[in-house]
Design an enzyme around this catalytic site. Structure first.
Site, mmCIF file in Angstrom:
data_model
loop_
_atom_site.group_PDB
_atom_site.id
_atom_site.type_symbol
_atom_site.label_atom_id
_atom_site.label_comp_id
_atom_site.label_asym_id
_atom_site.label_seq_id
_atom_site.Cartn_x
_atom_site.Cartn_y
_atom_site.Cartn_z
ATOM 1 N N ARG A 1 0.662 -1.292 -0.058
ATOM 2 C CA ARG A 1 -0.213 0.104 -0.125
ATOM 3 C C ARG A 1 0.910 1.336 -0.190
ATOM 4 N NH1 ARG A 1 -0.829 4.822 2.600
ATOM 5 N NH2 ARG A 1 -0.682 3.899 4.518
ATOM 6 N N GLU B 1 -3.605 10.923 10.144
ATOM 7 C CA GLU B 1 -2.876 11.214 9.610
ATOM 8 C C GLU B 1 -2.225 12.862 9.779
ATOM 9 O OE1 GLU B 1 -2.809 12.388 4.747
ATOM 10 O OE2 GLU B 1 -4.604 12.668 5.678
#
Length: 513
Positions: free
Chosen positions: A17, A147
């Site tokens: 990923r 994030e």
């Protein structure tokens, strides 16, 4: 704390990923499946992040293929997919692919929240709660990425605390703390991770490092010392910009410095690194720790001498741990001990005077920046000692190669083996392939073995001149792997020189040594 008493450190590898976000890297469905198989079955990774939801139809098919295999093999609960706070869109994508674990991307800094989502903290918390609730109804477990968490801890720690306080009672498996832009120092990493663990002791935290300041592995160490028990890696450190924490380096750190239990099989690290190198097209630097070609190669003669006397220049990173062997390089810094070790491996023993002559020749070649390998030694011996023990059994007498638009390249080759000449002509997919096909035909008719070509590298010195020398390095496999080099202004001619060197090495192997 003893290693037996220490808590296990879990590894979540995200090569398929985050590693695929390396510029120019895109794994095919079959490549993803094979990497996943090796990481789970051979390397023994704990968790595998394989895809991002909604990226493409190809990403969906690859995820389906990996999950279908993982379900049959008993690994389905260890396969994870990145998803987004987008209602049911990501959840349906993951469900349709067969997945049951979503790594939900949320905003770990107030700046990202307000500038990208343009929402309040309360709105974001509510959106996350709704996604987690819907995931539970669909049978999907949720981990959460914060994030830009590292910037959040630097500039908006109150926001990070408020976000997690609003999610602490949700059925979230793991909270992932990414240094998204690779900005942290080890000291900051330790302090920030410790703050998370102390404020939210019931939560399970992962740490996700990026390598922009070349501190990813150091930051992983700091995170683990702070109490983190799951860290993220990629094979060969693949990833956006400067990449992620390299799997092999992290495992060496865990085993040697931190003495922390983990499930990873060290002996398989070099194998998976080479596989990912091949599939990604991103070459492993020769000095890459643990997996680089040169990291178990001693170049200095004094080091070889110390190793011979009492392994004075060994450290805990023994190559055998990783399925590799120690080598002693040849070049201008080579001493007699280095050269003697290479000769001993070939079964050759020289008296001191002869060894001195060979050493001087290798140093001379090194000063001229010429590459010297163990496979060059028979030729150096022959040249320096004027020995007839190494005979040029095979000589290239003539060859003609043609290439015309719309037609397959052709090659006519004549060689001499112990004075007997043989000639064949054939075609190929390229000029060098045609040359090789003609050689193979000769050797087949003579019932002689012919090595397989396993790697082919071309190096052109910088400068851009069209008459620059080309160095062709070819790796061959016939019982063992060995390399030969050819140097010529023409790439095909350089490859042919390397090939003829290979043929004489094979022919001489049993006769010289």
């Amino acid at each position: 704390m003893s290693r037996a008493m220490a808590k296990k450190v879990y590894i979540m590898d995200t090569t398929l990923r985050d590693g695929e976000q390396t510029s120019g890297v895109s794994f095919s469905e079959i490549e993803k499946l094979n990497i996943a198989k090796i990481l789970l079955e051979e390397v023994k990774i704990d968790y595998l992040e394989i895809a991002s939801a909604r990226v493409s139809e190809g990403e969906f098919r690859a995820a389906q293929k990996v999950i279908e295999w993982a379900s049959k093999a008993g690994y389905r609960d260890r396969i994870e997919i990145l998803g987004f706070v987008d209602g049911e869109t990501s959840l349906n994508w993951i469900k349709d692919a067969g997945g049951e674990v979503m790594n939900l991307l949320t905003k770990g800094s107030h700046r990202h929240l307000t500038q990208q989502l343009k929402k309040s903290t309360e709105q974001h918390i509510q959106d996350i709660r709704e996604t987690v609730s819907r995931a539970g109804e669909m049978g999907i477990r949720v981990n959460i990425y914060l994030e830009d968490w590292s910037n959040g801890m630097r500039h908006s720690p109150d926001y990070v605390e408020k976000l997690l306080d609003g999610l602490k009672d949700e059925p979230i498996q793991r909270i992932m703390l990414p240094d998204t832009l690779g900005i942290l120092s080890p000291l900051e990493t330790f302090e920030f991770c410790r703050m998370m663990i102390e404020k939210f002791p019931k939560m399970n935290f992962d740490f996700h490092a990026h390598n922009d300041y070349d501190l990813s592995v150091a930051n992983v160490e700091a995170a683990i010392r702070a109490g983190i028990n799951c860290v993220h890696t990629t094979v060969n450190g693949l990833g956006e910009r400067a990449g992620n924490a390299p799997l092999a380096s992290v495992i060496a750190l865990l085993n040697d410095h931190l003495k922390r239990p983990n499930s990873v099989n060290e002996r398989k690290l070099a194998m998976v690194s080479r596989l990912v190198e091949s599939f990604s097209g991103v070459r492993i630097p020769t000095n890459k720790p643990v997996i680089g070609e040169n990291v178990f190669t001693q170049t200095s003669g004094i080091h070889a001498d110390g190793d011979k006397k009492d392994q004075l220049y060994f450290n805990e990173l023994l190559p055998e741990r990783f399925g590799r062997t120690r080598k002693y390089a040849l070049g201008k810094t080579s001493g007699k001990a280095n050269i003697a070790k290479n000769l001993e491996e070939m079964g050759v023993h020289l008296d001191p005077d002869d060894l001195k002559k060979v050493t001087e020749k290798i140093i001379e070649l090194g000063d001229r920046k010429e590459s010297v390998t163990a496979e060059d030694l028979p030729y150096i011996l022959s040249d320096v000692l004027k020995s007839e023990s190494i005979i040029q059994h095979i000589e290239l007498k003539n060859y003609a190669i043609s290439h015309a638009l719309g037609l397959r390249p052709m090659a006519t080759v004549r060689i001499s083996i112990d004075g007997n000449e043989y000639e064949e002509a054939t075609s190929g997919d390229g000029q060098y392939d045609a040359f090789m096909n003609a050689l193979r035909r000769i050797f087949h008719k003579l019932n002689k073995p012919f090595p397989a070509l396993s790697d082919y590298t071309v190096t052109i010195p910088p400068g851009g001149n069209t008459d620059a020398l080309v160095e062709t390095l070819i790796t061959w496999r016939m019982g063992r792997e060995f390399k030969t080099r050819g140097l010529d202004p023409d790439q095909t001619a350089a490859a042919i020189k390397a090939t003829m060197k290979m043929l004489n090495i094979v022919e001489n192997d049993n006769q010289v040594f």
